[in-house]
Design a protein around this motif. Structure first.
Motif, short mmCIF file in Angstrom:
data_model
loop_
_atom_site.label_atom_id
_atom_site.label_comp_id
_atom_site.label_asym_id
_atom_site.label_seq_id
_atom_site.Cartn_x
_atom_site.Cartn_y
_atom_site.Cartn_z
N SER A 170 34.30 37.91 44.91
CA SER A 170 33.98 38.55 43.64
C SER A 170 32.51 38.36 43.28
CB SER A 170 34.85 38.00 42.51
OG SER A 170 34.50 36.66 42.19
N SER A 200 41.54 34.96 39.55
CA SER A 200 41.97 36.35 39.33
C SER A 200 40.87 37.33 39.76
CB SER A 200 42.35 36.56 37.86
OG SER A 200 41.27 36.23 37.00
N LYS A 203 40.85 37.48 43.62
CA LYS A 203 41.96 38.29 44.15
C LYS A 203 41.72 39.77 43.91
CE LYS A 203 47.00 38.71 44.17
NZ LYS A 203 48.28 38.16 43.68
N ALA A 204 41.19 40.12 42.75
CA ALA A 204 40.91 41.53 42.46
C ALA A 204 39.86 42.09 43.41
CB ALA A 204 40.44 41.68 41.01
N THR A 207 41.46 42.57 46.84
CA THR A 207 42.34 43.74 46.79
C THR A 207 41.53 45.02 46.89
OG1 THR A 207 43.96 42.53 45.44
CG2 THR A 207 44.09 44.93 45.42
N ASP A 208 40.40 45.05 46.18
CA ASP A 208 39.53 46.22 46.21
C ASP A 208 38.93 46.42 47.60
OD1 ASP A 208 38.01 48.35 44.74
OD2 ASP A 208 36.32 47.15 45.39
#
Length: 219
Positions: A170, A200, A203-204, A207-208
């Motif tokens: 991230s 979080s 993980k986002a 996922t992206d």
């Protein structure tokens, strides 16, 4: 009335049809593109199994709490093992790597002097500390820091390794976008095996990154 030769022809045609079905089977779906070499093949499942938690404290952290590099022979260590594995035209002095050619998967830069190459921990040591490794003993942390079985250690450019630092996906992604699918998959595999948590935002971001990977979307 059907002739004997006509009967044989009919039987032959039926057999041909059966053979065609047998060769093709019942599944006529088109194969999905293969995952990257060394892929565990279930990154989506592994990602869903990771525990989401806030990043822990850096209190007590030191790189010395992750003893590396371990010896792998006379006058050589895990760093030499990675240099030899990831390079081409390798030159050795004993088992010590003294020359070769390395292409950094993070940014595509090429090097011929091993002193210009860093060995990157896919999941950085400080990130591991914040996501659960602070509760391990130093022996287990050493196992993590020297892990040659999982996709945890890579020969990359010093500049990309230092730009990455201890950041998660991230906060930092390889400049080489073509490597993003593999990077995300490897990050998940390492964290899953070592039972480390993710934030979080982390993980986002993963996922992206995996969203555009055909091989990952079905797993």
């Amino acid at each position: 009335m059907r002739t004997r030769s006509g009967g044989r022809a009919a039987v032959a045609a039926a057999l041909a049809a059966l053979l065609a079905l047998g060769a093709g089977g019942c599944d006529v779906s088109v194969e999905e593109p293969e995952a990257p070499p060394g892929s565990s093949g279930n990154v989506g499942e592994q990602l869903s199994e990771l525990t989401v938690a806030e990043a822990g404290s850096m209190k007590g952290y030191s790189r010395n709490r992750f003893p590396h590099w371990r010896d792998t022979g006379k006058n050589c260590d895990v760093r030499d093992s990675v240099l030899q594995r990831d390079g081409k035209d390798i030159r050795l002095s004993g088992c010590n790597v003294v020359g070769g050619r390395w292409e950094s998967v993070y940014d595509g830069r090429t090097f011929t002097d091993p002193s210009d190459v860093d060995i990157d921990h896919m999941v950085p040591l400080a990130n591991a500390w914040r996501s659960g490794a602070d509760e391990w003993d130093d022996t287990k942390r050493g196992d993590f820091a020297n892990d040659l079985t999982r996709p945890q250690l890579f020969a990359v450019s010093a500049s990309s390794n230092r730009s990455k630092g201890d950041q998660d996906p991230s906060q930092w992604k390889p400049p080489n976008r073509a490597y993003w699918c593999t990077y995300a998959e490897h990050w998940v595999e390492v964290k899953h095996h070592w039972k480390l948590t993710v934030t979080s935002a982390e993980k986002a971001a993963i996922t992206d990154m995996l969203g555009g990977c055909t091989w990952a979307s079905k797993r």
